[in-house]
Design a protein around this motif. Structure first.
Motif, PDB file in Angstrom:
ATOM      1  N   ASP A 106       0.850  -1.194   0.000  1.00  0.00           N
ATOM      2  CA  ASP A 106       0.000   0.000   0.000  1.00  0.00           C
ATOM      3  C   ASP A 106       0.886   1.245   0.000  1.00  0.00           C
ATOM      4  N   ARG A 108       0.137   4.214   0.239  1.00  0.00           N
ATOM      5  CA  ARG A 108      -0.273   5.169   1.274  1.00  0.00           C
ATOM      6  C   ARG A 108       0.462   4.870   2.588  1.00  0.00           C
ATOM      7  N   GLU A 109       0.471   3.606   2.970  1.00  0.00           N
ATOM      8  CA  GLU A 109       1.166   3.212   4.200  1.00  0.00           C
ATOM      9  C   GLU A 109       2.676   3.412   4.063  1.00  0.00           C
ATOM     10  N   LYS A 111       4.238   5.684   2.287  1.00  0.00           N
ATOM     11  CA  LYS A 111       4.574   7.106   2.426  1.00  0.00           C
ATOM     12  C   LYS A 111       4.468   7.559   3.887  1.00  0.00           C
ATOM     13  N   GLN A 112       3.463   7.052   4.581  1.00  0.00           N
ATOM     14  CA  GLN A 112       3.313   7.414   5.993  1.00  0.00           C
ATOM     15  C   GLN A 112       4.471   6.868   6.825  1.00  0.00           C
ATOM     16  N   LEU A 126      -3.057  12.199   1.320  1.00  0.00           N
ATOM     17  CA  LEU A 126      -3.836  10.973   1.099  1.00  0.00           C
ATOM     18  C   LEU A 126      -5.207  11.344   0.553  1.00  0.00           C
ATOM     19  N   GLU A 128      -9.112   9.647  -0.916  1.00  0.00           N
ATOM     20  CA  GLU A 128      -9.975   8.456  -0.909  1.00  0.00           C
ATOM     21  C   GLU A 128     -10.573   8.157  -2.276  1.00  0.00           C
ATOM     22  N   GLY A 147      -3.273   3.548  -4.177  1.00  0.00           N
ATOM     23  CA  GLY A 147      -2.689   2.985  -2.970  1.00  0.00           C
ATOM     24  C   GLY A 147      -2.219   1.558  -3.194  1.00  0.00           C
ATOM     25  N   LEU A 174      -3.024   8.559  -3.313  1.00  0.00           N
ATOM     26  CA  LEU A 174      -2.362   9.739  -2.755  1.00  0.00           C
ATOM     27  C   LEU A 174      -1.975  10.687  -3.866  1.00  0.00           C
ATOM     28  N   GLU A 176       1.094  13.148  -4.674  1.00  0.00           N
ATOM     29  CA  GLU A 176       2.474  13.385  -4.283  1.00  0.00           C
ATOM     30  C   GLU A 176       2.994  14.568  -5.089  1.00  0.00           C
TER      31      GLU A 176
END
Length: 380
Positions: A106, A108-109, A111-112, A126, A128, A147, A174, A176
């Motif tokens: 993922d 998203r995860e 990048k976090q 992020l 949806e 994602g 996301l 970027e």
């Protein structure tokens, strides 16, 4: 390596070209490899000790496959991590670890994770769905990434102006910030279960203008010693903060201000390391084997400057693959051709690669351009 390698079965999820080149390294050590792949004609089919056909995303299939192995690894991230977690709990060694695969699946995860661990990366938001992308139009120019399920250039859209927003993904993803970078580079790092760690020299990547795939790679990267050291330290930081065992390719941007930002990571052998078969003392494939088997890691240094050219299926050709220009290319000194055993071609499909070696960097680049024009993958 006090016990016979033959007694330990290494299972690999995925039987494509990366698995094929891993097997080519494993043969030197009499290492048994079992492969699971959904394609009954995958490139690994005739090279491994056991080949199973089945979905890499199905829990029962992956779990049953893993039960017959001692150590399990991957050549692609898109696998069922829940089955791997269960296998790990039951005593199987799974490298890279399932929780790391799950995170990397993922974006998203991913990048976090960079943000939470102070790993330099591009600013991001992020989103949806498509409406949220449009709502954040003031963030443009940006790159919209899915994602999950993005791979080899798929799941990525560059949105420079409001007119591009119609191309945004209507799914979790996301935005970027689009980086006006000087170069794209990659650093490969490997770590074994004992904690030993090695870092490969940075390489420079040039992407195909429409396919979003690496077209050329040059090693070493033409960057300053300061940027090289910064990139290596970042790659080491990523694998250590992940706590990962295995080989990790870290793709990065070098900005015009001299910053180095992590773009994405791949927890397996990667296209940016194919040249290492001929150009480095230890190839990325042997290093992957050494790291997941907890063997001593090999010397990652370059033997010689190198270029790598991806052999992609030509536009307008789909069907049984035909390779043109191979013999002419082989007349050139320092040219090494790797075909992946794929019988069918289609536009931009990765069909093979060529590594070119030359001590003279200017001659190297000229030779690489010549080879690229000589070899074409078409169809009957």
């Amino acid at each position: 390596m006090t016990q016979s390698s033959k007694s330990t079965v290494l299972g690999v999820l995925g039987g494509g070209q990366l698995g094929r080149m891993l097997i080519q390294s494993a043969i030197n050590y009499n290492q048994d490899i079992h492969i699971l792949d959904p394609d009954s004609n995958a490139p690994c089919k005739d090279l491994c000790q056991k080949f199973s056909v089945g979905s890499l995303k199905d829990f029962d299939t992956v779990y049953a496959f893993g039960q017959a192995c001692d150590i399990i690894t991957v050549e692609i991230e898109s696998v069922n991590t829940e089955a791997l977690i269960k296998l790990q709990k039951e005593g199987k060694k799974v490298y890279p670890q399932p929780e790391i695969l799950k995170l990397i699946q993922d974006k998203r995860e991913q990048k976090q994770f960079y943000q939470e661990n102070n790993i330099p990366t591009a600013e991001f938001i992020l989103t949806e769905d498509k409406s949220e992308v449009i709502h954040n139009k003031n963030f443009l120019p940006a790159v919209n990434k899915l994602g999950k399920e993005g791979y080899d250039g798929r799941g990525v859209q560059v949105l420079k102006t409001e007119a591009d927003l119609e191309n945004a993904f209507d799914a979790p993803g996301l935005l970027e910030k689009l980086i006006d970078f000087e170069k794209e580079i990659a650093v490969t790092v490997a770590r074994n279960e004992g904690g030993d760690l090695v870092v490969y020299p940075a390489v420079e990547c040039a992407f195909h203008p429409t396919a979003n795939l690496v077209e050329f790679l040059f090693a070493p990267a033409e960057i300053s010693d300061e940027i090289e050291e910064k990139a290596k330290e970042i790659a080491k930081d990523v694998i250590l903060k992940l706590g990962m065992v295995g080989i990790l390719a870290v793709e990065m941007f070098v900005t015009k201000e001299g910053d180095v930002l992590v773009n994405e990571i791949a927890p397996r052998p990667h296209n940016s390391g194919h040249h290492t078969i001929e150009a480095n003392f230890t190839s990325q494939f042997e290093q992957h084997l050494r790291s997941v088997m907890n063997w001593p890691l090999g010397n990652p240094d370059l033997r010689c400057p190198a270029a790598m050219i991806n052999l992609l299926g030509e536009e307008g050709f789909t069907g049984l693959a035909v390779v043109e220009g191979q013999e002419k290319a082989l007349e050139e000194k320092g040219v090494y051709i790797h075909l992946y055993g794929k019988k069918l071609t289609k536009p931009f499909r990765k069909m093979g690669h060529v590594t070119v070696l030359d001590e003279d960097v200017s001659k190297l680049k000229a030779k690489a351009m010549k080879v690229k024009e000589l070899i074409k993958i078409k169809s009957i």
